[in-house]
Write a protein that holds these residues in place. Structure first.
Motif, mmCIF file in Angstrom:
data_model
loop_
_atom_site.group_PDB
_atom_site.id
_atom_site.type_symbol
_atom_site.label_atom_id
_atom_site.label_comp_id
_atom_site.label_asym_id
_atom_site.label_seq_id
_atom_site.Cartn_x
_atom_site.Cartn_y
_atom_site.Cartn_z
ATOM 1 N N LEU A 165 6.985 9.351 -1.915
ATOM 2 C CA LEU A 165 7.961 8.804 -0.974
ATOM 3 C C LEU A 165 7.598 7.356 -0.691
ATOM 4 O O LEU A 165 6.407 7.019 -0.605
ATOM 5 N N ILE A 170 3.543 9.824 0.910
ATOM 6 C CA ILE A 170 3.785 8.381 0.963
ATOM 7 C C ILE A 170 2.637 7.640 0.283
ATOM 8 O O ILE A 170 2.850 6.742 -0.538
ATOM 9 N N GLY A 185 9.904 7.923 3.840
ATOM 10 C CA GLY A 185 8.935 8.835 4.430
ATOM 11 C C GLY A 185 9.009 8.872 5.941
ATOM 12 O O GLY A 185 8.940 9.948 6.554
ATOM 13 N N VAL A 197 3.198 14.821 4.631
ATOM 14 C CA VAL A 197 4.179 13.741 4.463
ATOM 15 C C VAL A 197 3.448 12.420 4.233
ATOM 16 O O VAL A 197 3.813 11.632 3.354
#
Length: 305
Positions: free
Chosen positions: A101, A96, A106, A92
């Protein structure tokens, strides 16, 4: 020098790990994250005790945010990375950093992901154990001692494979591993059997209730996916990959090989600790890893691009 950027996952958290960044301009990322999530977050990096950081949601937000602050401090020095990757939650962070994202989306996604995986863990109790010295074949055979109750969760590096499943399943798998000559099965201090089919409820909820509302952008460089170790430069494909991610193994060994195939000759590990640097020493072609954990690491980045 061609640089890949990698981000750690849960397990690297430690009380006070964000304190060195508190007065750095990069701390502004925390303010963006707090605005996006609608709650105070800075304390997770500065004052949260170990007991609080043992909880899935708090641990993952703390790790994510510490890495994002460090990335904010270095990103202008890494103008053309060969690629991005992150271990488990770190994926994740990588999305970002790559611009797939934004910070706000995020952080909101990471929080819901943590909540849903913990709910799945509460509904389907499980545990994880590291098989130290195990080959993948040994780990597969060990899991065969408990079909549908024990699975490979992380292929981290040669000699470092993590299994997970129901408590009885992992006990049986660990016992079989020792019979196969594996040095030891070390229990991990986590709240569930993450990255296994016991997380299917979370994967389905993410796909149904969370990811349809997430905005995705084009990456600034390819992002390597944990679920298959391949690099992707698309946008919409992450809607499916992020849902699947919580219920399938982390294939970190092939992910590092993919970064090497993208031309990376060194990696920057952005965030607290040196877990990924330790694993990289065991994964051919053994790409050197330079850590960025505190502002004191920044001067060493001269010449990195």
């Amino acid at each position: 020098m061609s640089v890949a950027v990698i981000f750690p996952g849960q397990g690297t958290q430690e009380p006070g790990m964000g304190l060195p960044w508190r007065d750095h301009p990069a701390w502004s990322v925390i303010e963006r994250a707090e605005a996006g999530l609608g709650e105070p977050l800075g304390r997770l990096l500065t004052d949260a005790p170990a007991e609080q950081l043992a909880r899935t949601r708090e641990a993952q937000l703390a790790v994510l945010l510490t890495s994002l602050v460090a990335w904010e401090a270095v990103r202008e020095q890494v103008s053309a990375p060969a690629g991005f990757a992150g271990h488990s939650l770190g994926q994740v962070t990588a999305l970002i950093a790559a611009g797939v994202l934004d910070v706000e989306d995020g952080v909101r996604f990471a929080a819901r992901r943590a909540e849903l995986t913990q709910q799945a863990a509460d509904a389907h109790p499980g545990k994880m154990a590291a098989l130290l010295g195990a080959t993948l074949d040994q780990a597969h055979e060990a899991c065969g001692a408990a079909p549908d109750a024990c699975w490979i969760a992380n292929d981290n590096a040669p000699g470092q494979v993590v299994i997970a499943g129901t408590p009885d399943g992992v006990d049986q798998g660990g016992g079989r591993a020792k019979e196969l000559g594996v040095k030891r099965a070390t229990p991990l201090n986590v709240g569930g059997a993450f990255h296994t089919p016991l997380m299917r409820d979370a994967a389905e909820a993410l796909a149904r209730d969370v990811l349809p509302d997430v905005r995705f952008g084009a990456p600034s460089a390819p992002v390597v996916s944990n679920h298959d170790g391949n690099a992707y430069d698309d946008t919409e494909g992450w809607r499916d990959r992020l849902a699947q991610h919580v219920a399938v193994p982390v294939r970190w060994r092939p992910s590092m090989r993919t970064l090497a195939g993208l031309g990376a000759t060194t990696c920057l590990e952005i965030g607290h600790g040196s877990m990924l640097a330790t694993l990289a020493k065991r994964i051919p072609p053994k790409i050197p890893v330079q850590g960025v954990a505190t502002p004191s690491d920044l001067p060493a980045l001269e010449g990195v691009s």
